[in-house]
Design a protein around this motif. Structure first.
Motif: not given
Length: 567
Positions: A181-206
């Motif tokens: 539970p500890f690892l999954i919650s922290n990894i999920r938070s990190l993944i959400d940050e990476l995906q949010a940044k990538a979506v921002t760059v993707y929308d600008k490029e598109q």
């Protein structure tokens, strides 16, 4: 936390590859220099303040095949986290003498092999439905892996996304599953940050240059077709680094900080305790009370909350598991009444004769009833008095407005004006004690014989019971009285003695229980007496031993019955 956390990437050109990994080394900062000794280039390390310092570039393992990582020239931009000559990251935990080192590959050949295999499995065959989410795989030879796969938006990739995974590799399966539970919650938070940044760059490029229409036009006009697109034709830089996809130039520095914190917090939130000998009976009783089976057949285990810093702050010996008395959450038990400080203090207040009567009824399974005006006094009485019994034999209700039958509780607290039912007045299987405040005492009433400074000085004592004690008291009661007679013993010494005494007699109870459930369960009375003689118990202990059998944990009984069936 003795583990390796790695970020992995599935490259369309090179397949699954390790992109970034962090390890913990139990060594002083001065000795970490041995980890970076080959004289090629330089590297930086992060001290406790996060500022980089200079060191030497790590040397790749001198091995070939699967034990050696690919050279820098074999990597594309998407498979590389450190450019040639770029420093790695080091953080020092000076208090714990631990260094957290982040490189692209593990330095040790065997560790690299284990992480490499985990990387391949996480991005090829061992994936959860939907290809995004956590999964647990592994074995005792190749290590155990918690893998969390996810996608990152990329406007120039096939399907407009790249496939990544974060893996945690350990050799300790139990520790890794308990940390899920500890690892999954922290990894999920990190993944959400990476995906949010990538979506921002993707929308600008598109928004600047939509790739879908451009690809359809290129597919129709280019003679190379699919091969042309896959090899990055037309001057398009297809295989882009994660730093570019997220637009964060300090991404791997941030990953190092996050992975290092995860390793540190994951290791401090759970601690191992050294158990000398088998677990105490109270521990097994606590497990029975805490475990709950779900409809799917799983066991739900309730754990104690961790401290504010995320670590388990309990220390061995500071808290022994006991069955807490049943407390009504709507009732306040802090009403200013006097309290008992220990079993020796309780005996002094009651007197040796009343204490013996009540202790005999308690250890033989009879109901002990106490009536008092103050709920805090009742609470302290039962907390102290039930230490002479195993946890499984204690069913306590601190305060009740009416009498409750003995099959529901063997320790019961009542108000002074609560009367017993008529059928109880002539029964022999109970004893009742009235603790009367000084203002309500009458002439001729027995009073507490204690120091005038004692909180119970002047209290009245009235004991009621129609049962008569046997001529010879049980052996355990005699031992308890002997240790309480010594006024030099502190409460800590007495509690330790009682714990040892309970475990000694519970061992005898277990043996007697096994004997009664064996093939010779219908053995003659003489054989049972012979067993009691071997156990250094007499006929005066039979009633007590029979009652203590009810306090055995269900785990032990199930284990015993299973072993009998299998024999």
């Amino acid at each position: 936390m003795n583990a390796v956390i790695a970020l992995c990437h599935f490259c369309e050109l090179h397949g699954p590859s390790i992109l970034f990994c962090t390890q913990a080394f139990h060594s002083s900062p001065a000795s970490v220099g041995n980890f970076f000794q080959d004289g090629k280039g330089s590297t930086s390390s992060q001290d406790s303040t996060g500022r980089p310092s200079r060191s030497s570039t790590p040397e790749s393992p001198s091995a070939t095949g699967e034990h050696a990582p690919p050279s820098k020239t074999q990597l594309c931009e998407a498979c590389r986290s450190f450019q040639p000559g770029q420093p790695s990251f080091i953080s020092h935990d000076h208090d714990a003498q631990i260094c957290y080192i982040s490189t692209q590959y593990p330095r040790h050949p065997q560790v690299f092999t284990v992480v490499r295999q985990a990387c391949i499995r996480s991005l090829s065959c061992e994936v959860c439905p939907g290809r995004e989410g956590p999964i647990f795989v592994g074995d005792e030879h190749n290590g155990y892996v918690l893998s969390y796969t996810f996608f990152v938006k990329d406007s120039q990739a096939r399907g407009f996304q790249r496939w990544y995974s974060i893996i945690v590799v350990m050799m300790d399966r139990i520790f890794l599953l308990n940390s899920w539970p500890f690892l999954i919650s922290n990894i999920r938070s990190l993944i959400d940050e990476l995906q949010a940044k990538a979506v921002t760059v993707y929308d600008k490029e598109q928004a600047v240059a939509p790739q879908r229409a451009h690809r359809l036009t290129r597919e129709l006009l280019s003679p190379g077709g699919d091969f042309y697109r896959r090899r990055g034709g037309g001057g398009s830089k297809t295989f882009r680094a994660l730093v570019v996809l997220t637009g964060d130039t300090n991404l791997f520095r941030y990953l190092h900080m996050t992975f290092s914190w995860t390793l540190k917090a994951g290791g401090s939130r759970m601690t191992e305790k050294l158990l000398e000998g088998p677990p105490k009976e109270e521990t097994l009783i606590d497990l029975d009370n805490e475990e709950e089976e779900t409809e799917e057949g799983f066991i739900k285990v309730k754990t104690k909350p961790v401290g504010p810093s995320g670590d388990n702050q309990s220390v061995l010996g500071e808290e022994d598991p006991v069955v807490e008395p049943v407390l009504d959450p709507e009732v306040s038990y802090d009403d200013g009444g006097p309290t008992f400080t220990g079993l020796q203090h309780l005996r002094v207040v009651l007197g040796s004769l009343i204490f013996r009567d009540m202790a005999f009824h308690a250890i033989t399974g009879n109901q002990v009833i106490v009536r008092c005006k103050f709920k805090s006094t009742l609470k302290s009485f039962f907390e102290v008095f039930q230490t002479i019994l195993p946890a499984g034999c204690c069913r306590t209700i601190v305060h009740s407005p009416e009498y409750i039958d003995s099959y529901k509780c063997n320790f019961l607290g009542l108000s002074p004006d609560t009367s017993l039912p008529d059928h109880m007045k002539s029964a022999e299987f109970y004893i009742m004690l009235d603790l009367i405040i000084p203002d309500d005492t009458t002439e001729g009433m027995s009073k507490v014989i204690a120091n005038s400074n004692d909180a119970f000085y002047g209290y009245g004592l009235v004991m009621s019971s129609s049962a008569s004690l046997p001529d010879k008291a049980p052996t355990i009661l005699i031992k308890i009285e002997n240790v309480l007679d010594n006024e030099n013993f502190t409460n800590v010494i007495i509690d330790t003695f009682l714990l040892t005494l309970r475990e000694e007699w519970m061992s005898k109870v277990k043996l007697l229980f096994k004997f009664t459930r064996s093939e010779r369960s219908h053995a003659a009375e003489e054989e049972t007496d012979q067993l009691l003689k071997v156990l250094k118990a007499g006929s005066e202990d039979k009633v007590m031993l029979k009652f203590w059998m009810k306090g055995l944990s269900s785990k032990y009984k199930s284990h015993l019955l299973t072993s009998n069936l299998g024999s």
